[in-house]
Design a protein around this motif. Structure first.
Motif, mmCIF file in Angstrom:
data_model
loop_
_atom_site.group_PDB
_atom_site.id
_atom_site.type_symbol
_atom_site.label_atom_id
_atom_site.label_comp_id
_atom_site.label_asym_id
_atom_site.label_seq_id
_atom_site.Cartn_x
_atom_site.Cartn_y
_atom_site.Cartn_z
ATOM 1 N N ARG A 296 0.793 -1.143 -0.145
ATOM 2 C CA ARG A 296 -0.209 0.132 -0.024
ATOM 3 C C ARG A 296 0.899 1.185 -0.083
ATOM 4 N NH1 ARG A 296 -2.987 0.703 4.345
ATOM 5 N NH2 ARG A 296 -2.168 -0.872 5.595
ATOM 6 N N GLU A 297 1.959 1.092 0.920
ATOM 7 C CA GLU A 297 2.921 2.303 0.744
ATOM 8 C C GLU A 297 3.403 2.708 -0.622
ATOM 9 O OE1 GLU A 297 5.314 5.118 2.950
ATOM 10 O OE2 GLU A 297 3.897 4.093 3.641
ATOM 11 N N LYS A 298 3.884 1.674 -1.330
ATOM 12 C CA LYS A 298 4.549 1.805 -2.552
ATOM 13 C C LYS A 298 3.511 2.298 -3.701
ATOM 14 C CE LYS A 298 6.906 -0.837 -6.200
ATOM 15 N NZ LYS A 298 7.482 -1.958 -6.619
ATOM 16 N N ALA A 299 2.274 1.813 -3.652
ATOM 17 C CA ALA A 299 1.012 2.407 -4.346
ATOM 18 C C ALA A 299 0.814 4.013 -4.236
ATOM 19 C CB ALA A 299 0.025 1.591 -4.301
ATOM 20 N N TYR A 300 0.658 4.017 -2.756
ATOM 21 C CA TYR A 300 0.417 5.572 -2.361
ATOM 22 C C TYR A 300 1.699 6.596 -2.937
ATOM 23 C CZ TYR A 300 -0.682 9.535 0.564
ATOM 24 O OH TYR A 300 -0.872 10.754 1.330
ATOM 25 N N SER A 301 2.833 6.090 -2.569
ATOM 26 C CA SER A 301 3.964 6.878 -2.785
ATOM 27 C C SER A 301 4.201 7.127 -4.561
ATOM 28 C CB SER A 301 5.180 6.287 -2.217
ATOM 29 O OG SER A 301 5.774 5.245 -2.985
#
Length: 96
Positions: free
Chosen positions: A26-31
């Protein structure tokens, strides 16, 4: 407004791997969404650490705050923020 942000990540050692992997996904997608929008201009890994230096280009302190607290890894981060402004000796005109 430009901000230099250091993020140090400390995921608890006892967190189950599947939970950690889901949060990181989720962090990767958001960033990446923020990078594509131009708000997260640069992200650099700090060699040998679970940390990064990033440059954000946002409208206000409040917008940066809202972006950072929405990071899925935020509960496991130590974050330090430094406001930036263009240096008068810079040879680049597009630094602002």
């Amino acid at each position: 407004m430009l901000f230099h942000v250091r993020m140090d990540v400390n995921i608890p050692a006892d967190m189950p791997a599947d939970v950690a992997n889901e949060i990181k996904s989720r962090e990767k997608a958001y960033s990446q969404e923020l990078q594509r929008s131009g708000k997260w201009r640069h992200i650099w890994r700090i060699a040998g650490e679970y940390a990064n230096f990033s440059v954000f280009d946002v409208e206000s302190n409040a917008e940066l705050h809202d972006i950072l607290i929405a990071l899925p890894l935020f509960p496991y981060m130590k974050i330090s923020v430094t406001p930036l402004c263009r240096h008068p000796s810079s040879v680049r005109d597009n630094d602002a």
